[in-house]
Design an enzyme around this catalytic site. Structure first.
Site, PDB file in Angstrom:
ATOM      1  N   LYS A 162      92.664  20.011  15.932  1.00  0.00           N
ATOM      2  CA  LYS A 162      92.129  18.757  16.438  1.00  0.00           C
ATOM      3  C   LYS A 162      90.728  18.492  15.899  1.00  0.00           C
ATOM      4  O   LYS A 162      90.384  17.363  15.565  1.00  0.00           O
ATOM      5  CB  LYS A 162      92.100  18.794  17.966  1.00  0.00           C
ATOM      6  CG  LYS A 162      91.716  17.470  18.598  1.00  0.00           C
ATOM      7  CD  LYS A 162      91.811  17.531  20.108  1.00  0.00           C
ATOM      8  CE  LYS A 162      91.441  16.195  20.734  1.00  0.00           C
ATOM      9  NZ  LYS A 162      91.535  16.247  22.217  1.00  0.00           N
ATOM     10  N   HIS A 221      99.437  20.818  28.306  1.00  0.00           N
ATOM     11  CA  HIS A 221      98.077  21.079  27.825  1.00  0.00           C
ATOM     12  C   HIS A 221      97.276  21.922  28.810  1.00  0.00           C
ATOM     13  O   HIS A 221      96.315  22.602  28.426  1.00  0.00           O
ATOM     14  CB  HIS A 221      97.347  19.758  27.556  1.00  0.00           C
ATOM     15  CG  HIS A 221      96.032  19.954  26.865  1.00  0.00           C
ATOM     16  ND1 HIS A 221      95.923  20.345  25.537  1.00  0.00           N
ATOM     17  CD2 HIS A 221      94.750  19.839  27.324  1.00  0.00           C
ATOM     18  CE1 HIS A 221      94.650  20.441  25.210  1.00  0.00           C
ATOM     19  NE2 HIS A 221      93.919  20.154  26.274  1.00  0.00           N
ATOM     20  N   ARG A 224      96.542  25.564  28.107  1.00  0.00           N
ATOM     21  CA  ARG A 224      95.312  25.879  27.366  1.00  0.00           C
ATOM     22  C   ARG A 224      94.134  26.025  28.341  1.00  0.00           C
ATOM     23  O   ARG A 224      93.302  26.925  28.193  1.00  0.00           O
ATOM     24  CB  ARG A 224      95.039  24.782  26.343  1.00  0.00           C
ATOM     25  CG  ARG A 224      93.774  24.967  25.505  1.00  0.00           C
ATOM     26  CD  ARG A 224      93.791  23.938  24.372  1.00  0.00           C
ATOM     27  NE  ARG A 224      92.521  23.787  23.687  1.00  0.00           N
ATOM     28  CZ  ARG A 224      92.090  24.557  22.681  1.00  0.00           C
ATOM     29  NH1 ARG A 224      92.839  25.567  22.280  1.00  0.00           N
ATOM     30  NH2 ARG A 224      90.937  24.332  22.091  1.00  0.00           N
TER      31      ARG A 224
END
Length: 292
Positions: A162, A221, A224
């Protein structure tokens, strides 16, 4: 002074999409531009701040999503002003205030229940995510060429990250166990289902597993976030966590700092000393009063 041409929003949006082909999330830009249909046919010079802000404010979404629309419109209008000479002055667009959200993470028990509720292939991907902190796409499309089993390391290339910077991943025992179970199932890709590379995780499968595990409000997500939270609670310094997770700045990982207030113990202990001292004085005064 150079005369500004009469260009429309449609022309600006089209040029943006042509010039930004390198952007990984260009599809998201295109989707947002479709939703901003109220801008169609308008001349750039007629797009004032109030109209833009009112249009975006009327979108049926939260403040965080609205701010992404503002960021896109702002970027296009700045291009029109500073690079294309299509606009004298881009209007100032202020972002909406976003409510601060707490970091969503799982306890070890919750993580085990979620893994137990998932099909084995997806469960293995979750185990690997919790062991490495890698983003969903990095796990989905992980290839054996990115892994050195001998030295227990993996690499996420810059064009896969990212922050667009390469990430070196130290593989712990949990991650290695997952990789060893996947070994030789496919010549190129790590995670497969009956020999076919996994390309997507079904939202239905994910939702059913959450219900079965008794877990609410949890996205992929957040795995994470869970990985980062566990490491911080185990005493990993924030700067080391930043490097491990491939975050661009320390500020991006400060949201985990409150989970490890261990360095504050010595300050909190000052009250122990004070309160003990004060209690001694109270006791002494009480004894003196009795003696009188």
């Amino acid at each position: 002074m150079q005369e500004v041409p009469n260009k429309t929003w449609d022309e600006a949006a089209k040029r943006w999409l042509l010039e930004m082909q390198h952007k990984k999330d260009l599809r998201k830009d295109a989707s947002k531009l479709k939703i901003l249909s109220s801008f169609r046919g308008l001349y750039l010079k007629d797009m004032n701040r109030n109209f833009i802000m009112e249009t975006i404010n009327n979108l049926q979404c939260g403040s965080a999503t609205k701010n992404r629309y503002i960021a896109l419109v702002r970027a296009i209008l700045r291009k029109a002003e500073r690079e294309w000479d299509w606009l004298d002055k881009a209007p100032f667009l202020k972002q909406f205030k976003e409510p601060k959200k707490r970091v969503r993470w799982l306890t070890k028990d919750e993580a085990e229940r979620l893994i137990e509720a998932l099909p084995e292939t997806i469960a293995e991907m979750v185990r690997f995510s919790l062991a490495t902190g890698l983003r969903k796409s990095n796990v989905l499309f992980l290839e054996w060429s990115q892994i050195d089993l001998k030295h227990k390391v993996a690499w996420i290339h810059a064009d896969q990250a990212k922050a667009e910077k390469p990430i070196g991943v130290a593989l712990n025992r949990l991650a290695m166990d997952v990789l060893e179970r996947q070994w030789k199932k496919h010549p190129r890709r790590v995670f497969t289902n009956k020999g076919v590379p996994v390309k997507v995780v079904s939202s239905t499968t994910w939702s059913r597993a959450l219900i079965k595990a008794g877990i609410e409000d949890f996205r992929w997500h957040d795995l994470r976030h869970t990985w980062a939270s566990w490491l911080v609670q185990a005493g990993v310094p924030i700067r080391d966590l930043q490097e491990m997770g491939g975050w661009e700045t320390v500020a991006m990982v400060q949201k985990y700092a409150h989970l490890a207030p261990f360095h504050l113990h010595k300050h909190a202990a000052l009250l122990d000393t004070k309160m003990t001292h004060d209690q001694v004085l109270v006791n002494q005064n009480a004894i003196c009063s009795e003696q009188k």
